[in-house]
Design a protein around this motif. Structure first.
Motif, mmCIF file in Angstrom:
data_model
loop_
_atom_site.group_PDB
_atom_site.id
_atom_site.type_symbol
_atom_site.label_atom_id
_atom_site.label_comp_id
_atom_site.label_asym_id
_atom_site.label_seq_id
_atom_site.Cartn_x
_atom_site.Cartn_y
_atom_site.Cartn_z
ATOM 1 N N ASN A 64 48.111 27.230 53.849
ATOM 2 C CA ASN A 64 49.092 26.754 52.882
ATOM 3 C C ASN A 64 50.189 25.969 53.564
ATOM 4 O O ASN A 64 50.635 24.927 53.075
ATOM 5 C CB ASN A 64 49.698 27.945 52.135
ATOM 6 N N ASN A 68 50.958 22.003 52.959
ATOM 7 C CA ASN A 68 52.250 21.659 52.390
ATOM 8 C C ASN A 68 52.790 20.366 52.978
ATOM 9 O O ASN A 68 53.607 19.685 52.358
ATOM 10 C CB ASN A 68 53.264 22.786 52.636
ATOM 11 N N ASN A 70 51.430 17.560 53.303
ATOM 12 C CA ASN A 70 51.117 16.405 52.484
ATOM 13 C C ASN A 70 51.356 16.681 51.001
ATOM 14 O O ASN A 70 51.021 15.872 50.146
ATOM 15 C CB ASN A 70 49.671 15.932 52.730
ATOM 16 N N GLY A 71 51.915 17.823 50.707
ATOM 17 C CA GLY A 71 52.333 18.119 49.346
ATOM 18 C C GLY A 71 51.246 18.609 48.418
ATOM 19 O O GLY A 71 51.525 18.968 47.279
ATOM 20 N N SER A 72 49.981 18.649 48.877
ATOM 21 C CA SER A 72 48.896 18.977 47.959
ATOM 22 C C SER A 72 48.977 20.408 47.467
ATOM 23 O O SER A 72 48.849 20.668 46.267
ATOM 24 C CB SER A 72 47.544 18.727 48.635
ATOM 25 N N THR A 73 49.184 21.374 48.400
ATOM 26 C CA THR A 73 49.249 22.763 47.980
ATOM 27 C C THR A 73 50.526 23.018 47.189
ATOM 28 O O THR A 73 50.513 23.724 46.171
ATOM 29 C CB THR A 73 49.194 23.684 49.210
ATOM 30 N N ALA A 74 51.651 22.460 47.641
ATOM 31 C CA ALA A 74 52.915 22.672 46.935
ATOM 32 C C ALA A 74 52.823 22.191 45.499
ATOM 33 O O ALA A 74 53.264 22.874 44.572
ATOM 34 C CB ALA A 74 54.035 21.951 47.676
ATOM 35 N N SER A 75 52.243 21.009 45.294
ATOM 36 C CA SER A 75 52.140 20.483 43.931
ATOM 37 C C SER A 75 51.188 21.313 43.091
ATOM 38 O O SER A 75 51.424 21.525 41.901
ATOM 39 C CB SER A 75 51.683 19.022 43.968
ATOM 40 N N ALA A 76 50.110 21.803 43.707
ATOM 41 C CA ALA A 76 49.163 22.646 42.965
ATOM 42 C C ALA A 76 49.829 23.943 42.528
ATOM 43 O O ALA A 76 49.642 24.399 41.391
ATOM 44 C CB ALA A 76 47.942 22.938 43.836
ATOM 45 N N GLU A 78 53.028 24.427 42.030
ATOM 46 C CA GLU A 78 54.003 24.120 40.978
ATOM 47 C C GLU A 78 53.319 23.885 39.641
ATOM 48 O O GLU A 78 53.853 24.268 38.583
ATOM 49 C CB GLU A 78 54.845 22.902 41.381
ATOM 50 N N ARG A 79 52.157 23.270 39.655
ATOM 51 C CA ARG A 79 51.424 23.057 38.396
ATOM 52 C C ARG A 79 50.996 24.386 37.793
ATOM 53 O O ARG A 79 51.082 24.586 36.582
ATOM 54 C CB ARG A 79 50.204 22.169 38.641
#
Length: 353
Positions: A64, A68, A70-76, A78-79
């Motif tokens: 994780n 984070n 590249n923002g992929s896990t963070a955005s997932a 948050e969604r």
């Protein structure tokens, strides 16, 4: 107890396994992935890809953190958090995300001894492959995953009908090396109760025949038209424990256990150790990686004070399970180490967090 694996073809199961595989990256294996695409478990190598397994708590945390960037896990996350009516799985993912980020990098709590990440690296996989009619199955396993060149590899097999009865049969088996190169034919003998065993003394082979790496054993029951294969790693880790340890609580309230090792070749090395209470309650796991030259070195395992407090167990503590490895392709792991080092007594109020 071996983990039993049933070979299936359901697309949904494969997709789920691939999802968890993509997130199952531990501290050192994530380093190795970028360096040389090593796929040792939790970044699975071919010796460990007898099946895709659910990630352990120590490894997903770092996955994780890495994604984070590249923002992929963070955005997932948050969604998922924005969903008003979440499923139980979504709630579980959110809780796991919070748990993974509760402790410093390289630390993870162990919920119970069965889910000790160090032990999980050495769990034996018991594979079962069914025939086309789904009325007979071939089950195979080896006694370990990692062997030194002086060890004996013990492999077991049986054929079972749909009612669970083990059947008398004969097996053909071959030891295969790189590019499916045949090294030796193996003969199975009965081990009782229609279970069959073959043993492979690695010391009987020349180093030119069996160099460190991954090997496959192809097993066939011609009578029942069943074939499957297992893999094992012949390991040369070039690192070992000397039996010397140090301990202290640092300025941040972490428990530090330093482990002395003897290194036989300059390389990147990895250590992972699980901490338990003196009453065998699992506390948590710590892991680290460093470049080492030949000779004696001290490796530090840092256990979060908050993690120890969360476990609610005062000291003394026991360094119960340790895995050492040289970072190569594949990873060269030591056999499971259980040093049993016990710390001094500590009160929970001595730790930070």
């Amino acid at each position: 107890m071996p983990k039993k694996i049933i070979i299936i073809t359901a697309i949904s199961s494969v997709l789920i396994a691939l999802y968890f595989f993509a997130n199952d990256i531990s501290l050192i294996e994530s380093h190795t992935q970028f360096a040389n695409n090593d796929t040792q478990a939790p970044l699975l190598n071919s010796a460990d890809t007898q099946t895709a397994v659910l990630p352990n708590t120590a490894s997903v945390k770092t996955a994780n953190q890495n994604t984070n960037s590249n923002g992929s896990t963070a955005s997932a996350i948050e969604r998922i958090r924005a969903i008003q009516e979440r499923t139980q799985l979504q709630d579980s993912l959110l809780q796991d995300h919070e748990d993974f980020n509760r402790y410093p990098e390289g630390n993870a709590a162990i919920p119970d001894a069965e889910h000790d990440p160090v032990m999980q690296r050495y769990d034996i996989d018991e594979r079962t492959t069914m025939n086309e009619d789904n009325n007979k199955g071939l089950t195979i396993w080896s006694d370990k995953k990692f062997y030194l060149n002086t060890d004996t590899v013990n492999i077991y097999a049986f054929v079972q009908d749909e009612e669970g009865n083990k059947l008398r049969t004969n097996f053909n088996a071959q030891l295969l090396g790189n590019q499916q190169r045949k090294i030796a034919n193996l003969e199975f003998n009965t081990a009782g109760d229609n279970t069959y065993q073959t043993s492979l003394n690695l010391a009987d082979f020349q180093s030119a025949q069996l160099s460190p790496g991954i090997y496959k054993v192809l097993i066939n029951s011609p009578e029942h038209e069943l074939t499957d294969a297992l893999t094992f790693t012949l390991t040369q880790p070039d690192i070992e424990l000397t039996g010397e340890f140090k301990e202290y609580i640092d300025s941040e309230g972490q428990l530090i256990i330093e482990v002395q090792v003897l290194v036989g070749a300059s390389s990147q090395y990895y250590i992972q150790g699980s901490l338990y209470s003196s009453t065998s309650v699992p506390i948590g796991v710590s892991q680290a990686s460093t470049q080492l030259n030949t000779g004696l070195h001290w490796l530090a395992l840092n256990y979060s004070g908050l993690m120890i407090k969360d476990a609610g167990e005062a000291g003394p503590y026991v360094l119960k399970n340790v895995s050492l490895a040289k970072v190569t392709i594949p990873m060269m792991r030591t056999p499971l180490l259980q040093p049993g080092f016990t710390t001094e007594s500590y009160g929970l109020d001595e730790f930070g967090g």
